[in-house]
Design a protein around this motif. Structure first.
Motif, PDB file in Angstrom:
ATOM      1  N   ASP A   1     -46.910  38.630 -64.823  1.00  0.00           N
ATOM      2  CA  ASP A   1     -46.291  39.099 -63.587  1.00  0.00           C
ATOM      3  C   ASP A   1     -47.362  39.797 -62.755  1.00  0.00           C
ATOM      4  OD1 ASP A   1     -44.901  40.343 -61.561  1.00  0.00           O
ATOM      5  OD2 ASP A   1     -43.376  41.232 -62.842  1.00  0.00           O
TER       6      ASP A   1
ATOM      7  N   ASN B   1     -44.263  49.672 -66.171  1.00  0.00           N
ATOM      8  CA  ASN B   1     -43.971  49.734 -64.742  1.00  0.00           C
ATOM      9  C   ASN B   1     -45.237  50.091 -63.983  1.00  0.00           C
ATOM     10  OD1 ASN B   1     -42.898  49.998 -62.210  1.00  0.00           O
ATOM     11  ND2 ASN B   1     -41.365  51.537 -62.764  1.00  0.00           N
ATOM     12  N   TYR B   2     -45.771  49.141 -63.230  1.00  0.00           N
ATOM     13  CA  TYR B   2     -47.019  49.365 -62.513  1.00  0.00           C
ATOM     14  C   TYR B   2     -46.915  50.547 -61.548  1.00  0.00           C
ATOM     15  CZ  TYR B   2     -50.941  48.634 -59.349  1.00  0.00           C
ATOM     16  OH  TYR B   2     -52.061  48.817 -58.585  1.00  0.00           O
ATOM     17  N   ALA B   3     -45.741  50.763 -60.978  1.00  0.00           N
ATOM     18  CA  ALA B   3     -45.569  51.855 -60.018  1.00  0.00           C
ATOM     19  C   ALA B   3     -45.784  53.221 -60.649  1.00  0.00           C
ATOM     20  CB  ALA B   3     -44.176  51.778 -59.390  1.00  0.00           C
TER      21      ALA B   3
ATOM     22  N   HIS C   1     -54.800  46.724 -60.753  1.00  0.00           N
ATOM     23  CA  HIS C   1     -53.863  46.701 -61.880  1.00  0.00           C
ATOM     24  C   HIS C   1     -54.486  47.157 -63.198  1.00  0.00           C
ATOM     25  CE1 HIS C   1     -50.146  44.910 -60.078  1.00  0.00           C
ATOM     26  NE2 HIS C   1     -51.034  44.665 -59.116  1.00  0.00           N
TER      27      HIS C   1
ATOM     28  N   ASN D   1     -46.739  42.952 -69.126  1.00  0.00           N
ATOM     29  CA  ASN D   1     -46.346  42.094 -67.996  1.00  0.00           C
ATOM     30  C   ASN D   1     -47.510  41.215 -67.534  1.00  0.00           C
ATOM     31  OD1 ASN D   1     -43.828  43.567 -67.896  1.00  0.00           O
ATOM     32  ND2 ASN D   1     -44.896  45.159 -66.748  1.00  0.00           N
TER      33      ASN D   1
ATOM     34  N   ASN E   1     -47.461  41.109 -59.908  1.00  0.00           N
ATOM     35  CA  ASN E   1     -47.094  42.308 -59.161  1.00  0.00           C
ATOM     36  C   ASN E   1     -46.853  43.518 -60.057  1.00  0.00           C
ATOM     37  OD1 ASN E   1     -47.136  41.002 -56.611  1.00  0.00           O
ATOM     38  ND2 ASN E   1     -45.107  40.149 -57.006  1.00  0.00           N
ATOM     39  N   ASN E   2     -46.470  43.286 -61.301  1.00  0.00           N
ATOM     40  CA  ASN E   2     -46.125  44.401 -62.182  1.00  0.00           C
ATOM     41  C   ASN E   2     -47.022  44.479 -63.410  1.00  0.00           C
ATOM     42  OD1 ASN E   2     -44.447  46.672 -62.535  1.00  0.00           O
ATOM     43  ND2 ASN E   2     -43.186  45.582 -64.038  1.00  0.00           N
ATOM     44  N   ARG E   3     -48.116  43.714 -63.420  1.00  0.00           N
ATOM     45  CA  ARG E   3     -49.065  43.729 -64.537  1.00  0.00           C
ATOM     46  C   ARG E   3     -49.701  45.115 -64.661  1.00  0.00           C
ATOM     47  NH1 ARG E   3     -52.601  39.698 -62.838  1.00  0.00           N
ATOM     48  NH2 ARG E   3     -51.159  38.181 -63.721  1.00  0.00           N
ATOM     49  N   VAL E   4     -49.801  45.594 -65.911  1.00  0.00           N
ATOM     50  CA  VAL E   4     -50.458  46.876 -66.177  1.00  0.00           C
ATOM     51  C   VAL E   4     -51.509  46.649 -67.259  1.00  0.00           C
ATOM     52  CG1 VAL E   4     -50.196  49.278 -66.887  1.00  0.00           C
ATOM     53  CG2 VAL E   4     -48.350  48.152 -65.610  1.00  0.00           C
TER      54      VAL E   4
END
Length: 263
Positions: A92, A129-131, A140, A89, A94-97
């Protein structure tokens, strides 16, 4: 939250056959005449980067193939310490890993790999999924490397040797995957030029190497660390700004000349 994972790889495979079958390629390669090896494997949609101690840098995106296991191939110089960073990602924020890759071979564990032949890392189950990942400082970058188990016959040496070409502060981490200005974004994805393009994608001379990893002054110091006047702004950014101002001034001069001719 995830902690460090360890996965197993396939035994040594012929990377050239894999490459022909699946496509892919490396954006930059080591100096002409230097012997190289290919690292192959499969990942979810991923950006793969190799940072090597001879100063070489390679970047490649995995190849979409209709599955969740996209093939990739990246070229590195032989007998040279290299580190791999893989990002899912990447576009992205917010969701970059961002995942540093580690390696395990027999009794050796580390994030630095030195090859003398092609190697297949097998499937690397990177998080999408960064979460789901552990990231204590919210930059990140996953807190711990994802370790890949290498076959004990793999043509590789594993260590924690520092790749000093890209680790000028000598802390064992790739400089551009740290947040030097403490703005919550690692330097690779900062927008130093304030033009809407992340540093990692800024390549004004189209040589497939980001501007911040060039050595414009030819002094052995990469652009992102080259600040001769110690004002906190890398020289290459100041030079770019000066060139932009010069171009704007030339444009204004041309407009005035055109107006003079009109009179």
């Amino acid at each position: 939250m995830k902690t460090t994972n360890t996965i197993s790889t396939l035994t040594l495979a012929t990377a050239s056959i894999f490459f022909v079958a699946c496509g892919g390629g490396s954006s930059t390669t080591p100096t002409k005449g230097v012997s190289t090896s290919k690292i192959t494997g499969t990942v979810p949609g991923t950006l793969i980067e190799a940072f090597c101690d001879d100063g070489s840098y390679s970047k490649v995106s995995s190849v979409k193939n209709g599955t969740d296991k996209h093939p990739f191939e990246i070229i590195v110089p032989n007998n040279t310490q290299c580190k791999l960073v893989m990002t899912t990602n990447e576009n992205d924020a917010n969701n970059r890993v961002i995942t540093p890759i580690g390696f395990v071979k027999t009794s050796s564990t580390g994030t630095t790999l030195k090859l003398n032949d092609d190697i297949d890392l097998g499937n690397i189950p990177l998080s999408l999924n960064y979460a789901d990942v552990a990231d204590g400082n919210n930059d990140h970058v996953v807190d711990s490397p994802l370790n890949v188990n290498l076959d004990n016959k793999a043509p590789a040496e594993v260590s924690d040797t520092k790749v000093k070409s890209y680790d000028k502060d000598d802390d064992g981490h790739i400089d551009v995957y740290q947040d030097k200005d403490n703005n919550g974004v690692v330097d690779a994805y900062d927008d130093a030029n304030s033009n809407g393009t992340a540093n990692i994608n800024e390549d004004t001379n189209h040589d497939n190497r980001p501007d911040y990893l060039e050595d414009d002054n030819k002094n052995g110091v990469l652009n992102y660390r080259d600040d001769n006047n110690n004002n906190g702004t890398p020289d290459y950014l100041e030079n770019n700004n000066n060139n932009t101002n010069d171009n704007e001034q030339n444009g204004n001069d041309n407009d005035r000349n055109d107006n003079d001719h009109d009179d």
